[in-house]
Design a protein around this motif. Sequence first.
Motif, PDB file in Angstrom:
ATOM      1  N   LYS A 178       0.822  -1.206   0.000  1.00 46.29           N
ATOM      2  CA  LYS A 178       0.000   0.000   0.000  1.00 46.29           C
ATOM      3  C   LYS A 178       0.864   1.267   0.000  1.00 46.29           C
ATOM      4  CE  LYS A 178      -4.077  -1.927   2.324  1.00 46.29           C
ATOM      5  NZ  LYS A 178      -4.932  -1.877   3.542  1.00 46.29           N
ATOM      6  N   TYR A 193       1.030   4.096  -2.958  1.00 52.90           N
ATOM      7  CA  TYR A 193       0.804   5.508  -2.620  1.00 52.90           C
ATOM      8  C   TYR A 193       1.955   6.378  -3.131  1.00 52.90           C
ATOM      9  CZ  TYR A 193       0.585   9.730   0.229  1.00 52.90           C
ATOM     10  OH  TYR A 193       0.575  11.036   0.643  1.00 52.90           O
ATOM     11  N   ILE A 202       1.957  10.850   7.523  1.00 59.17           N
ATOM     12  CA  ILE A 202       1.032   9.970   6.795  1.00 59.17           C
ATOM     13  C   ILE A 202       1.354   8.506   7.070  1.00 59.17           C
ATOM     14  CG2 ILE A 202       0.366   9.213   4.477  1.00 59.17           C
ATOM     15  CD1 ILE A 202       0.703  12.147   3.597  1.00 59.17           C
ATOM     16  N   GLN A 207       0.109   7.726  10.685  1.00 58.62           N
ATOM     17  CA  GLN A 207      -1.331   7.793  10.951  1.00 58.62           C
ATOM     18  C   GLN A 207      -2.123   6.844  10.057  1.00 58.62           C
ATOM     19  OE1 GLN A 207      -2.324  11.920  10.501  1.00 58.62           O
ATOM     20  NE2 GLN A 207      -0.951  12.597  12.151  1.00 58.62           N
ATOM     21  N   GLN A 208      -1.815   6.806   8.764  1.00 58.15           N
ATOM     22  CA  GLN A 208      -2.604   6.021   7.822  1.00 58.15           C
ATOM     23  C   GLN A 208      -2.117   4.578   7.683  1.00 58.15           C
ATOM     24  OE1 GLN A 208      -3.142   7.943   4.039  1.00 58.15           O
ATOM     25  NE2 GLN A 208      -3.741   9.893   4.938  1.00 58.15           N
ATOM     26  N   PHE A 209      -0.802   4.377   7.740  1.00 61.73           N
ATOM     27  CA  PHE A 209      -0.256   3.039   7.486  1.00 61.73           C
ATOM     28  C   PHE A 209       0.270   2.356   8.742  1.00 61.73           C
ATOM     29  CE2 PHE A 209       0.292   5.502   3.544  1.00 61.73           C
ATOM     30  CZ  PHE A 209      -0.436   4.698   2.674  1.00 61.73           C
TER      31      PHE A 209
END
Length: 236
Positions: A17, A21, A69, A72-74
């Motif tokens: 992912k 990205y 990012i 927080q996201q991954f």
Amino acid sequence: MVLIKKHFIKKSIAQTKIDEYLAKRFYRAGYAGVQIIQFPLGTKVFIDAERPAMIIGRRGETIRQLAAIFEQQFGLQNPQITVRRVENPDLNARVVASRIAVFLERGAYYRRVANVMARRIMNAGAIGAQIIISGKLRTERARYEKVRIGKVYSTGNQVEYMVDRAVMHITLNPGVFGIEVTIVKPAKPSDYVRIKQPEEAKEFIEEIREELERQRAAEAEKLKEAKPEEAEEQAG
């Protein structure tokens, strides 16, 4: 055992992912790949790109955004990002595909772009190169343009360590364009055969001759020993 499998599967999915990205966001910077290594005190993230300055940003602003990012996201713990420059970008399929995408976005003619990039790949020392650009190139009907130079392997053991392949998609006014780049890097394939020069094979030939002479001498000695025994048998 099941928990170990889940751990590695989850880790691979997260890296995939992150890779997708970064490839979508930094293809103009010549993004080439990412490597993630986990340590007890945090996570090391190595990003390879043709133009690292575009990923670092002014005064490291983009790097700080990426770190937030990733965390927080991954779900990466305390990510520490290092951007590395690709040593030979002309032999990296992802970098070449991103270059083609940028040229097409600027309105360059697809056939000219494919031929120029294929020649650059070969000039960098590659054994072979293949570039395929597909989509609504000239008409409303989708088609593809293929440029192939040199020797391109599609099967066999040499594909695992010699062939670099990348696929990229971009959206232009006519529609979605697909870009596929295949590069055969300079290395010896598994079916490599080279005929030696007479000077190189001279020592080997001499060794074979000496071995044959020793075998003939041994056979002659055996025959000499066998003749007296046959004569005694006939006399008896």
